[in-house]
Design a protein around this motif. Structure first.
Motif, PDB file in Angstrom:
ATOM      1  N   UNK A  19       0.931  -1.168  -0.186  1.00  0.00           N
ATOM      2  CA  UNK A  19       0.024  -0.039  -0.044  1.00  0.00           C
ATOM      3  C   UNK A  19       0.354   1.465   0.165  1.00  0.00           C
ATOM      4  N   UNK A  20       2.426   1.449   0.821  1.00  0.00           N
ATOM      5  CA  UNK A  20       2.536   1.898   0.746  1.00  0.00           C
ATOM      6  C   UNK A  20       3.422   2.690  -0.412  1.00  0.00           C
ATOM      7  N   UNK A  21       3.592   1.563  -1.444  1.00  0.00           N
ATOM      8  CA  UNK A  21       4.750   1.399  -2.970  1.00  0.00           C
ATOM      9  C   UNK A  21       3.685   2.016  -3.784  1.00  0.00           C
ATOM     10  N   UNK A  22       2.252   1.785  -3.130  1.00  0.00           N
ATOM     11  CA  UNK A  22       1.270   2.151  -4.557  1.00  0.00           C
ATOM     12  C   UNK A  22       0.731   3.795  -4.260  1.00  0.00           C
ATOM     13  N   UNK A  23       0.562   3.695  -2.810  1.00  0.00           N
ATOM     14  CA  UNK A  23       0.693   5.528  -2.051  1.00  0.00           C
ATOM     15  C   UNK A  23       1.484   6.462  -3.149  1.00  0.00           C
ATOM     16  N   UNK A  24       2.878   5.691  -3.019  1.00  0.00           N
ATOM     17  CA  UNK A  24       3.856   6.599  -3.619  1.00  0.00           C
ATOM     18  C   UNK A  24       3.821   6.528  -4.674  1.00  0.00           C
ATOM     19  N   UNK A  25       3.849   5.899  -5.535  1.00  0.00           N
ATOM     20  CA  UNK A  25       3.653   5.538  -7.155  1.00  0.00           C
ATOM     21  C   UNK A  25       2.436   6.315  -7.134  1.00  0.00           C
ATOM     22  N   UNK A  26       1.512   6.897  -7.195  1.00  0.00           N
ATOM     23  CA  UNK A  26       0.717   7.164  -7.587  1.00  0.00           C
ATOM     24  C   UNK A  26       0.949   8.760  -7.423  1.00  0.00           C
ATOM     25  N   UNK A  27       1.205   8.954  -5.997  1.00  0.00           N
ATOM     26  CA  UNK A  27       1.461  10.666  -5.729  1.00  0.00           C
ATOM     27  C   UNK A  27       2.941  11.359  -7.020  1.00  0.00           C
TER      28      UNK A  27
END
Length: 133
Positions: A19-27
């Motif tokens: 989830x942390x990686x997905x949030x960062x990728x979106x940002x």
């Protein structure tokens, strides 16, 4: 002799890190598309690579916890600078990585790893400041 049983990271810490990686990728995709400031593309690649680093350690739960702790602290310290370039969700993702580091009580980081995670980010940013000066 006993059979070797491979260890894997448990579900909850793994999902927090993903989830942390997905949030960062979106940002990062948003910040790169909007184009906040004159930020080279390599900065975005480094931020995504930092969040993906713990995901490479799925077969080593202790290393996964240490990596989540150190990367989470590094990016939490760098979050004020990242927020200037449109990477505000990095704070939430760093907190998710810190939660992932302690989510597995059997493989939570020891005292030495926590000390390194607390001392390393300020030294790293002081070194960058000194190198830029």
């Amino acid at each position: 002799m006993g059979e070797v049983v491979p260890l894997r990271v448990k579900r909850v810490p793994w999902r927090l890190a993903v989830t942390a990686a997905a949030v960062t990728a979106g940002a990062v995709v948003y910040a790169a598309a909007v184009g906040k400031g004159d930020v080279p593309g390599a900065v975005y690649v480094v931020v995504v690579a930092a969040f993906v680093l713990p995901l490479l350690m799925q077969e080593a739960p202790a290393s996964f916890g240490r990596a989540c702790l150190i990367v989470g602290m590094m990016l939490l310290w760098g979050a004020p600078v990242a927020a200037e370039f449109g990477l505000g969700p990095v704070v939430a993702a760093a907190l998710l990585l810190l939660a992932a580091s302690v989510a597995d009580p059997a493989h939570s980081p020891d005292c030495a790893s926590a000390a390194v995670a607390l001392v390393l980010p300020p030294l790293f940013y002081l070194l960058l400041l000194f190198a830029a000066w």
